[in-house]
Design an enzyme around this catalytic site. Structure first.
Site, PDB file in Angstrom:
ATOM      1  N   GLU A  84       0.853  -1.194   0.000  1.00  0.00           N
ATOM      2  CA  GLU A  84       0.000   0.000   0.000  1.00  0.00           C
ATOM      3  C   GLU A  84       0.892   1.248   0.000  1.00  0.00           C
ATOM      4  OE1 GLU A  84      -2.528   2.755  -0.253  1.00  0.00           O
ATOM      5  OE2 GLU A  84      -3.326   0.719  -0.249  1.00  0.00           O
ATOM      6  N   ASP A 111       4.296   1.313  -3.982  1.00  0.00           N
ATOM      7  CA  ASP A 111       3.541   0.773  -5.097  1.00  0.00           C
ATOM      8  C   ASP A 111       4.009  -0.660  -5.360  1.00  0.00           C
ATOM      9  OD1 ASP A 111       2.593   0.158  -7.727  1.00  0.00           O
ATOM     10  OD2 ASP A 111       2.396   2.289  -8.141  1.00  0.00           O
ATOM     11  N   ASP A 133      -8.265   2.069  -6.779  1.00  0.00           N
ATOM     12  CA  ASP A 133      -8.716   3.390  -7.213  1.00  0.00           C
ATOM     13  C   ASP A 133      -9.272   3.278  -8.630  1.00  0.00           C
ATOM     14  OD1 ASP A 133      -8.943   6.101  -8.021  1.00  0.00           O
ATOM     15  OD2 ASP A 133      -7.394   6.650  -6.571  1.00  0.00           O
ATOM     16  N   ASP A 169     -16.481  -1.594  -7.559  1.00  0.00           N
ATOM     17  CA  ASP A 169     -17.878  -1.179  -7.622  1.00  0.00           C
ATOM     18  C   ASP A 169     -18.059  -0.070  -8.658  1.00  0.00           C
ATOM     19  OD1 ASP A 169     -16.583   0.796  -6.206  1.00  0.00           O
ATOM     20  OD2 ASP A 169     -17.944   0.793  -4.490  1.00  0.00           O
ATOM     21  N   THR A 207     -14.728  -4.161   3.412  1.00  0.00           N
ATOM     22  CA  THR A 207     -13.816  -3.066   3.694  1.00  0.00           C
ATOM     23  C   THR A 207     -14.596  -1.784   3.987  1.00  0.00           C
ATOM     24  OG1 THR A 207     -13.646  -2.282   1.404  1.00  0.00           O
ATOM     25  CG2 THR A 207     -12.204  -4.094   2.054  1.00  0.00           C
ATOM     26  N   ARG A 208     -13.923  -0.852   4.608  1.00  0.00           N
ATOM     27  CA  ARG A 208     -14.556   0.432   4.913  1.00  0.00           C
ATOM     28  C   ARG A 208     -14.936   1.157   3.625  1.00  0.00           C
ATOM     29  NH1 ARG A 208     -11.403   4.134   9.074  1.00  0.00           N
ATOM     30  NH2 ARG A 208     -11.684   2.174  10.209  1.00  0.00           N
ATOM     31  N   TYR A 209     -14.063   1.073   2.624  1.00  0.00           N
ATOM     32  CA  TYR A 209     -14.391   1.693   1.338  1.00  0.00           C
ATOM     33  C   TYR A 209     -15.659   1.077   0.760  1.00  0.00           C
ATOM     34  CZ  TYR A 209     -14.434   2.682  -3.625  1.00  0.00           C
ATOM     35  OH  TYR A 209     -14.847   3.049  -4.877  1.00  0.00           O
TER      36      TYR A 209
END
Length: 227
Positions: A84, A111, A133, A169, A207-209
């Site tokens: 991450e 990365d 992302d 998503d 996940t929170r996202y």
């Protein structure tokens, strides 16, 4: 070091005093000891980090680390490597490692693409790419992680019968990533119908996202196996 540009933030707000102290004291204990070269050595065997591990898993872009830590807790006999570039996420992962007394996690604060060329062929049992992302603006889509070249590289790392899970998503990212992955002859998509990619897998940890629901479609989960 390979000339790979990482887009997006790598730093957020200053860490709390407790997290900053934890990072100073313990982060080095969990960082992956891989030296990066321009050529890529292809000789790093991650199993050496935990010789008794029954498998080696790699989560590329673990964000807030909820999935990474949950998988590590549920699979203590599996070595889980997480990469991450966003330092706040790395600090959260370290906090989770220490709080749960985990010994089966190693971290890359960078990365992941800069490291992949150093891993041996067929050295990873499972790869997770969870809600990367989306770079949804048309002019930014070239920044997306999953493309033909990336699919080729992660397939090289997977063992035969190794598994890959990609989740997003965002509808367009789902389409383009699925195309890049399905055109690779060494990857077999395991879905038989929409319910297979629209239903969260039994071994998935939210996940929170994911809970924020920021995308433009329901979460898609694409599971592949290397053949």
């Amino acid at each position: 070091m390979q000339n790979i540009k990482t887009f997006g933030r790598t730093r957020g707000r200053p860490l709390s005093f407790r997290k900053a102290s934890l990072v100073d004291a313990r982060l080095a204990d969990f960082l992956l000891p891989v030296e990066i070269s321009n050529e890529g050595s292809n000789n790093f065997d991650p199993k050496g980090l935990m010789p008794n591990a029954k498998a080696v898993w790699f989560e590329i872009g673990f964000g807030g680390s909820e999935h990474l830590i949950a998988q590590a807790k549920a699979n203590p006999d599996t070595l889980i490597i997480g990469a991450e570039p966003f330092f706040d996420g790395v600090a959260k992962a370290l906090d989770g490692i220490i709080e749960n007394k985990l010994e089966n996690v190693r971290l890359i604060n960078d990365d992941a693409r800069k490291y992949l060329a150093n891993f041996q062929d067929n050295s990873i049992d499972r790869i997770f790419i969870m809600f990367p992302d989306p770079w949804q603006k048309l002019r930014h889509r070239k920044r997306r992680l999953v493309n033909d070249a990336f699919a080729h590289e992660i397939t090289r790392l997977l063992k035969n019968d190794g598994k890959l899970r990609f989740a997003t998503d965002w509808a367009n990212y789902a389409e383009t990533a699925l195309l890049a992955l399905t055109k690779n002859p060494s990857l077999k998509w395991l879905a038989e119908g929409p319910e297979d990619w629209l239903t969260p897998p039994q071994d998935h940890f939210t996940t929170r996202y994911q809970l924020k629901g920021l995308g433009d479609c329901a979460p898609h989960f694409f599971d592949f196996i290397k053949i």
